[in-house]
Design a protein around this motif. Structure first.
Motif, mmCIF file in Angstrom:
data_model
loop_
_atom_site.group_PDB
_atom_site.id
_atom_site.type_symbol
_atom_site.label_atom_id
_atom_site.label_comp_id
_atom_site.label_asym_id
_atom_site.label_seq_id
_atom_site.Cartn_x
_atom_site.Cartn_y
_atom_site.Cartn_z
ATOM 1 N N ALA A 37 52.384 38.444 48.463
ATOM 2 C CA ALA A 37 51.091 37.956 47.993
ATOM 3 C C ALA A 37 49.941 38.672 48.691
ATOM 4 C CB ALA A 37 50.985 36.446 48.211
ATOM 5 N N ASP A 38 50.093 38.943 49.981
ATOM 6 C CA ASP A 38 49.045 39.664 50.703
ATOM 7 C C ASP A 38 48.879 41.075 50.152
ATOM 8 O OD1 ASP A 38 48.669 37.440 52.282
ATOM 9 O OD2 ASP A 38 49.850 38.210 53.982
ATOM 10 N N GLU A 39 49.991 41.710 49.803
ATOM 11 C CA GLU A 39 49.925 43.063 49.242
ATOM 12 C C GLU A 39 49.274 43.050 47.861
ATOM 13 O OE1 GLU A 39 50.509 47.250 49.350
ATOM 14 O OE2 GLU A 39 50.624 45.716 50.924
ATOM 15 N N LEU A 40 49.488 41.990 47.083
ATOM 16 C CA LEU A 40 48.798 41.888 45.795
ATOM 17 C C LEU A 40 47.286 41.940 45.996
ATOM 18 C CD1 LEU A 40 50.733 39.022 43.928
ATOM 19 C CD2 LEU A 40 50.917 41.486 43.530
ATOM 20 N N ARG A 41 46.798 41.229 46.996
ATOM 21 C CA ARG A 41 45.356 41.230 47.287
ATOM 22 C C ARG A 41 44.879 42.626 47.690
ATOM 23 N NH1 ARG A 41 47.231 36.149 49.281
ATOM 24 N NH2 ARG A 41 46.071 34.386 48.404
ATOM 25 N N ILE A 42 45.703 43.327 48.472
ATOM 26 C CA ILE A 42 45.347 44.684 48.885
ATOM 27 C C ILE A 42 45.275 45.613 47.680
ATOM 28 C CG2 ILE A 42 46.175 46.697 50.176
ATOM 29 C CD1 ILE A 42 47.321 44.698 52.241
ATOM 30 N N VAL A 43 46.248 45.505 46.767
ATOM 31 C CA VAL A 43 46.251 46.327 45.550
ATOM 32 C C VAL A 43 44.983 46.076 44.737
ATOM 33 C CG1 VAL A 43 47.392 46.684 43.323
ATOM 34 C CG2 VAL A 43 48.763 46.532 45.418
ATOM 35 N N MET A 44 44.604 44.808 44.586
ATOM 36 C CA MET A 44 43.396 44.482 43.825
ATOM 37 C C MET A 44 42.168 45.121 44.447
ATOM 38 S SD MET A 44 44.096 40.452 43.045
ATOM 39 C CE MET A 44 45.530 39.918 42.119
ATOM 40 N N GLU A 45 42.082 45.081 45.782
ATOM 41 C CA GLU A 45 40.918 45.655 46.462
ATOM 42 C C GLU A 45 40.927 47.175 46.372
ATOM 43 O OE1 GLU A 45 38.810 45.665 50.898
ATOM 44 O OE2 GLU A 45 40.562 44.399 50.502
ATOM 45 N N GLN A 46 42.078 47.792 46.614
ATOM 46 C CA GLN A 46 42.161 49.249 46.612
ATOM 47 C C GLN A 46 41.881 49.854 45.246
ATOM 48 O OE1 GLN A 46 46.079 50.043 48.180
ATOM 49 N NE2 GLN A 46 45.337 50.192 50.316
ATOM 50 N N HIS A 47 42.272 49.149 44.189
ATOM 51 C CA HIS A 47 42.127 49.688 42.837
ATOM 52 C C HIS A 47 40.915 49.117 42.100
ATOM 53 C CE1 HIS A 47 46.010 51.876 42.681
ATOM 54 N NE2 HIS A 47 46.359 50.986 43.599
ATOM 55 N N GLY A 48 40.075 48.383 42.796
ATOM 56 C CA GLY A 48 38.856 47.872 42.177
ATOM 57 C C GLY A 48 39.096 46.872 41.063
ATOM 58 N N LEU A 49 40.145 46.076 41.211
ATOM 59 C CA LEU A 49 40.481 45.088 40.174
ATOM 60 C C LEU A 49 39.701 43.806 40.460
ATOM 61 C CD1 LEU A 49 44.336 45.762 40.038
ATOM 62 C CD2 LEU A 49 42.489 46.937 38.822
#
Length: 317
Positions: free
Chosen positions: A127-139
């Motif tokens: 779940a923490d990595e999902l948040r990181i992906v959203m931030e890194q990819h501007g989602l």
């Protein structure tokens, strides 16, 4: 007031029409927006106010514990593509309805982590990595909501006991529903199959494992229902999406995240394969490895890319 002169019902139908090509269902006949009155009413409520539409999507719990199906316990290209798709769907809504939409990923791994035999620390990391992906990819139109947002830092077993005791239906009620309702039966069988396939270290007989998975499937559905009640309490107006196939007109709208041969396949039960024609599909890690080569991103396994000579079953006449 909505920033448009078009009637609210017309705007709501146009928004729903953006979702329909991605409807995840076992029904074969296509349907129009009018076949989904529950979703139309929910969307209409936002449109009449000129408010941002809120969608909730229970799912993205954790990776399958079976290494033959997935590349590891963290999100990979399957999740990245799926999250990007969901964010793009929100931006498409914004083009026809300027207040736009946002989607809350209601990550449910902790809800039934003990039943699917996944360590809680792996669920947290996912779940923490999902948040990181959203931030890194501007989602920016996506967010994550999980059991930590409901019950804080209590022990995970305490959280599970709390929501099960207060919100889960009884096993007897579920058995009666599954006997009487074909959709409930399909869901029960689908979850049983996933539990069976996700078990990689069972020492007993195949029949014993099947019996155990049937019992655990009831528990997974109980907890999923409990989680659904909690989501409804925290996001009472939201339009409810589902990663499971849903009949036309059901209270939940099934949404397909990525192409896959099986309508039950999800990014967290599989690996992503990049086909030679540029499209993506999901399949078991074992099968994807047979068809292509492994690609790493950021030092971690990410996905497979199809070899030119490999043929994906079912893709050619």
């Amino acid at each position: 007031m909505p920033p448009t002169t078009a009637p609210a019902t017309d705007i709501s139908a146009a928004i729903l029409n953006l979702l329909l090509p991605h409807h995840r269902t076992t029904d074969r006949a296509p349907a129009s927006a009018e076949a989904f009155p529950r979703q139309m009413r929910r969307i209409n409520d936002f449109v009449r106010e000129g408010a941002t539409i809120v969608f909730t999507l229970p799912g993205f719990p954790c990776k399958s514990p079976n290494p033959a199906k997935v590349l590891g316990h963290l999100p990979d290209q399957g999740e990245r593509l799926s999250l990007t798709f969901l964010n793009t769907l929100c931006t498409e809504i914004e083009r026809i309805y300027p207040p736009g939409a946002r989607l809350i990923i209601c990550s449910d791994g902790h809800v039934f982590g003990d039943l699917i035999h996944v360590p809680d620390e792996h669920i947290d990391a996912y779940a923490d990595e999902l948040r990181i992906v959203m931030e890194q990819h501007g989602l920016s139109r996506l967010s994550v909501f999980d059991l930590r947002d409901v019950l804080g830092d209590l022990p995970h077993d305490t959280k599970r006991a709390h929501i099960h005791g207060r919100h889960a239906p009884t096993v007897e009620a579920l058995r009666a529903e599954i006997r009487a309702d074909d959709h409930a039966l399909a869901l029960y069988r689908g979850i049983t199959r996933f539990l069976f396939e996700d078990t990689a270290d069972h020492a007993g007989t195949r029949s014993a494992l099947q019996r155990e998975c049937r019992d655990r499937a009831y528990g997974v559905i109980q907890r999923s229902r409990a989680w659904g009640d909690l989501i409804a309490q925290h996001h009472p107006r939201a339009v409810r999406l589902s990663i499971h196939p849903q009949p036309i007109g059901a209270p939940k709208f099934g949404i397909r995240l990525l192409d896959a041969p099986d309508v039950w396949t999800t990014p967290w039960h599989s690996a992503a394969l990049h086909r030679t024609d540029g499209t993506w599909t999901l399949m078991s890690r074992k099968e994807a490895a047979r068809l292509g080569r492994l690609v790493r991103q950021g030092g971690r396994p990410s996905h497979f890319t199809q070899s030119c000579e490999a043929e994906i079953p079912g893709t050619r006449p």
